[in-house]
Design a protein around this motif. Structure first.
Motif, PDB file in Angstrom:
ATOM      1  N   ASN A 289     -13.617 -21.520 -51.095  1.00 42.50           N
ATOM      2  CA  ASN A 289     -14.359 -21.117 -50.484  1.00 42.50           C
ATOM      3  C   ASN A 289     -14.267 -20.541 -49.098  1.00 42.50           C
ATOM      4  OD1 ASN A 289     -16.899 -20.512 -52.316  1.00 42.50           O
ATOM      5  ND2 ASN A 289     -18.516 -22.078 -51.786  1.00 42.50           N
ATOM      6  N   ARG A 290     -13.305 -19.796 -49.257  1.00 39.38           N
ATOM      7  CA  ARG A 290     -12.157 -20.046 -47.765  1.00 39.38           C
ATOM      8  C   ARG A 290     -12.562 -19.516 -46.346  1.00 39.38           C
ATOM      9  NH1 ARG A 290      -7.386 -23.199 -48.705  1.00 39.38           N
ATOM     10  NH2 ARG A 290      -6.940 -23.060 -50.720  1.00 39.38           N
ATOM     11  N   ASP A 291     -13.898 -19.137 -45.774  1.00 35.89           N
ATOM     12  CA  ASP A 291     -14.020 -18.604 -45.296  1.00 35.89           C
ATOM     13  C   ASP A 291     -15.317 -19.313 -44.574  1.00 35.89           C
ATOM     14  OD1 ASP A 291     -12.812 -16.430 -45.658  1.00 35.89           O
ATOM     15  OD2 ASP A 291     -14.807 -15.330 -46.427  1.00 35.89           O
ATOM     16  N   ILE A 292     -16.260 -21.016 -44.931  1.00 37.97           N
ATOM     17  CA  ILE A 292     -16.838 -21.531 -44.801  1.00 37.97           C
ATOM     18  C   ILE A 292     -16.313 -23.216 -44.063  1.00 37.97           C
ATOM     19  CG2 ILE A 292     -18.409 -23.454 -45.230  1.00 37.97           C
ATOM     20  CD1 ILE A 292     -18.826 -21.798 -47.964  1.00 37.97           C
ATOM     21  N   LEU A 293     -16.564 -23.007 -43.187  1.00 35.55           N
ATOM     22  CA  LEU A 293     -16.319 -24.494 -41.950  1.00 35.55           C
ATOM     23  C   LEU A 293     -17.777 -25.122 -42.368  1.00 35.55           C
ATOM     24  CD1 LEU A 293     -14.816 -22.519 -38.600  1.00 35.55           C
ATOM     25  CD2 LEU A 293     -13.998 -22.964 -40.862  1.00 35.55           C
ATOM     26  N   TYR A 294     -17.730 -26.798 -42.275  1.00 32.36           N
ATOM     27  CA  TYR A 294     -17.705 -27.586 -42.657  1.00 32.36           C
ATOM     28  C   TYR A 294     -17.575 -28.749 -41.522  1.00 32.36           C
ATOM     29  CZ  TYR A 294     -17.000 -26.328 -47.415  1.00 32.36           C
ATOM     30  OH  TYR A 294     -16.971 -25.812 -48.353  1.00 32.36           O
TER      31      TYR A 294
ATOM     32  N   TYR B 268      -8.124 -29.846 -41.765  1.00 31.91           N
ATOM     33  CA  TYR B 268      -9.311 -29.280 -42.681  1.00 31.91           C
ATOM     34  C   TYR B 268     -10.081 -27.865 -41.882  1.00 31.91           C
ATOM     35  CZ  TYR B 268      -7.541 -32.499 -45.833  1.00 31.91           C
ATOM     36  OH  TYR B 268      -7.411 -33.632 -46.332  1.00 31.91           O
ATOM     37  N   ARG B 269     -10.833 -27.222 -42.987  1.00 34.29           N
ATOM     38  CA  ARG B 269     -11.852 -26.239 -41.816  1.00 34.29           C
ATOM     39  C   ARG B 269     -12.737 -26.846 -41.949  1.00 34.29           C
ATOM     40  NH1 ARG B 269     -10.271 -23.678 -47.345  1.00 34.29           N
ATOM     41  NH2 ARG B 269     -13.111 -24.353 -47.889  1.00 34.29           N
ATOM     42  N   THR B 270     -12.681 -27.586 -40.243  1.00 37.06           N
ATOM     43  CA  THR B 270     -13.921 -28.589 -39.981  1.00 37.06           C
ATOM     44  C   THR B 270     -14.971 -27.518 -38.847  1.00 37.06           C
ATOM     45  OG1 THR B 270     -13.404 -29.121 -38.417  1.00 37.06           O
ATOM     46  CG2 THR B 270     -13.090 -30.249 -40.012  1.00 37.06           C
ATOM     47  N   ILE B 271     -15.802 -27.853 -38.548  1.00 38.58           N
ATOM     48  CA  ILE B 271     -16.570 -27.065 -37.538  1.00 38.58           C
ATOM     49  C   ILE B 271     -16.190 -28.244 -36.520  1.00 38.58           C
ATOM     50  CG2 ILE B 271     -19.014 -26.112 -36.279  1.00 38.58           C
ATOM     51  CD1 ILE B 271     -19.997 -26.444 -39.230  1.00 38.58           C
ATOM     52  N   ALA B 272     -15.211 -27.645 -35.452  1.00 37.55           N
ATOM     53  CA  ALA B 272     -14.735 -28.239 -34.552  1.00 37.55           C
ATOM     54  C   ALA B 272     -15.821 -28.346 -33.108  1.00 37.55           C
ATOM     55  CB  ALA B 272     -13.153 -27.828 -34.097  1.00 37.55           C
TER      56      ALA B 272
ATOM     57  N   ALA C  94     -20.803 -43.313 -27.512  1.00 31.80           N
ATOM     58  CA  ALA C  94     -21.293 -43.994 -26.618  1.00 31.80           C
ATOM     59  C   ALA C  94     -19.788 -43.732 -25.644  1.00 31.80           C
ATOM     60  CB  ALA C  94     -21.752 -45.681 -26.272  1.00 31.80           C
ATOM     61  N   LYS C  95     -19.285 -44.234 -25.179  1.00 31.83           N
ATOM     62  CA  LYS C  95     -18.139 -43.584 -24.727  1.00 31.83           C
ATOM     63  C   LYS C  95     -16.454 -42.378 -24.976  1.00 31.83           C
ATOM     64  CE  LYS C  95     -16.186 -48.613 -24.277  1.00 31.83           C
ATOM     65  NZ  LYS C  95     -14.409 -49.940 -24.588  1.00 31.83           N
ATOM     66  N   HIS C  96     -17.572 -41.689 -26.210  1.00 29.57           N
ATOM     67  CA  HIS C  96     -17.587 -40.197 -26.456  1.00 29.57           C
ATOM     68  C   HIS C  96     -17.941 -39.095 -26.825  1.00 29.57           C
ATOM     69  CE1 HIS C  96     -12.635 -41.772 -26.166  1.00 29.57           C
ATOM     70  NE2 HIS C  96     -13.628 -42.206 -26.623  1.00 29.57           N
ATOM     71  N   PRO C  97     -19.422 -38.705 -25.810  1.00 30.50           N
ATOM     72  CA  PRO C  97     -20.635 -37.645 -26.168  1.00 30.50           C
ATOM     73  C   PRO C  97     -20.058 -36.816 -26.367  1.00 30.50           C
ATOM     74  CG  PRO C  97     -20.702 -39.205 -24.217  1.00 30.50           C
ATOM     75  CD  PRO C  97     -19.188 -39.681 -24.131  1.00 30.50           C
ATOM     76  N   ASP C  98     -18.374 -36.173 -25.897  1.00 31.84           N
ATOM     77  CA  ASP C  98     -18.237 -34.769 -26.387  1.00 31.84           C
ATOM     78  C   ASP C  98     -17.377 -34.616 -27.716  1.00 31.84           C
ATOM     79  OD1 ASP C  98     -16.452 -37.098 -25.265  1.00 31.84           O
ATOM     80  OD2 ASP C  98     -14.913 -35.760 -25.856  1.00 31.84           O
ATOM     81  N   LEU C  99     -17.481 -35.959 -28.361  1.00 27.57           N
ATOM     82  CA  LEU C  99     -16.990 -36.184 -29.911  1.00 27.57           C
ATOM     83  C   LEU C  99     -17.815 -36.064 -31.367  1.00 27.57           C
ATOM     84  CD1 LEU C  99     -13.764 -37.846 -29.634  1.00 27.57           C
ATOM     85  CD2 LEU C  99     -14.326 -34.901 -29.485  1.00 27.57           C
ATOM     86  N   PHE C 100     -19.380 -36.875 -31.066  1.00 24.54           N
ATOM     87  CA  PHE C 100     -20.153 -36.736 -31.640  1.00 24.54           C
ATOM     88  C   PHE C 100     -21.244 -36.359 -31.093  1.00 24.54           C
ATOM     89  CE2 PHE C 100     -17.081 -40.569 -31.545  1.00 24.54           C
ATOM     90  CZ  PHE C 100     -16.112 -39.233 -32.704  1.00 24.54           C
TER      91      PHE C 100
END
Length: 285
Positions: A49-54, A129-133, A155-161
């Motif tokens: 499924n090459r069009d799907i992001l995860y 990888y095909r992530t939802i970045a 806690a230090k990187h709320p922009d990432l998680f």
């Protein structure tokens, strides 16, 4: 190496590789000038499924562990692949130093694991990888030292998680709150001093420990799940963190249940963490 050990080693490799679609990578850290191994568990159908992001979940190991622990030591073989398939997640299990606590040492160039995870590993996974970045589709959890890493990094990187979890986590690196022997406590304190130098173990706590980041957690609105066994040697640090979160009016899920600092406990805990993260992801769609 004896023939028996060679056979055992090969059996371990086969069982690790056979547990679903799992890639093993070496990711270079410019910050530490070394390569570190990481396992990436992909859901079935990823290649077709090459069009799907995860969405992506980073699952951290504990002290003296390695990148393959969540595949080789878990008491339900293939659990990560089952969970990747159930929720459509990419699960990333990185390896770090044996007692590094996922922070950047101000004294040792070989301990820069906050930088590695947040600025080197995540971009590499998103590139390969095909992530939802985006933070809305990225979470982190871990056991013991990895629980400390998950809470502190988020806690230090709320922009990432968008969500973070801890299973039997070291919520306070002050070994006086651990129910362990004096020799073990002294060893950990010595290792902490080598990496951090003198830090404040009393309130206001250092930001090198999870309880020292409550103010940041209050500001960033990350969804939190903390659980710990009632017989775990780190239970008091978890109760301390829970109480501090309550006192600061910070929403979070907190669970105590029978169990100790064991793979049996973490094997049972991981599905609850994946369900919690899935619900957070669904809530921000």
């Amino acid at each position: 190496m004896s023939k028996i050990l060679i056979v055992a080693f090969l059996i371990g490799l086969v069982s690790f590789k056979a547990a679903g679609q799992v890639d093993t990578l070496e990711v270079y850290s410019a910050a530490m000038d070394k390569k570190l191994k990481v396992a990436v568990t992909l859901p079935d159908g990823y290649d077709s499924n090459r069009d799907i992001l995860y969405p992506t979940v980073y699952v951290l190991h504990g002290g003296s562990g390695q990148f393959s622990d969540w595949h080789q030591k878990i008491t339900a073989p293939g659990l990560l692949s089952q969970l990747a398939n159930q929720y459509g997640f990419i699960l990333v299990t990185p390896g770090v130093g044996p007692s590094s606590y996922y922070y950047d040492s101000p004294k040792m160039d070989s301990v820069k694991y906050e930088t590695y995870i947040t600025k080197e590993l995540i971009p590499e996974i998103d590139r390969k990888y095909r992530t939802i970045a985006r933070r809305e589709a990225r979470a982190i959890t871990g056991l013991s030292m990895g629980g400390h890493g998950a809470i502190t990094l988020s806690a230090k990187h709320p922009d990432l998680f968008i969500a973070a979890g801890s299973m039997s986590g070291v919520m306070n690196i002050d070994t006086r709150k651990w129910k362990v022997g004096e020799d073990f406590a002294a060893l950990r304190r010595k290792q902490q001093y080598a990496m951090l130098g003198e830090i404040n173990y009393e309130a206001p706590f250092s930001e090198y420990t999870a309880v020292g980041l409550v103010e940041r957690i209050k500001e960033n609105g990350i969804s939190l799940l903390i659980d710990c066994g009632t017989d775990d040697f780190l239970i008091e640090t978890n109760r301390q963190m829970h109480q501090m979160l309550l006192e600061n009016g910070i929403p979070h899920e907190y669970t105590e249940r029978p169990g100790a600092h064991t793979w049996e406990y973490w094997t049972k805990a991981l599905p609850f963490h994946m369900l919690f993260i899935h619900q957070v992801f669904e809530g921000v769609k």
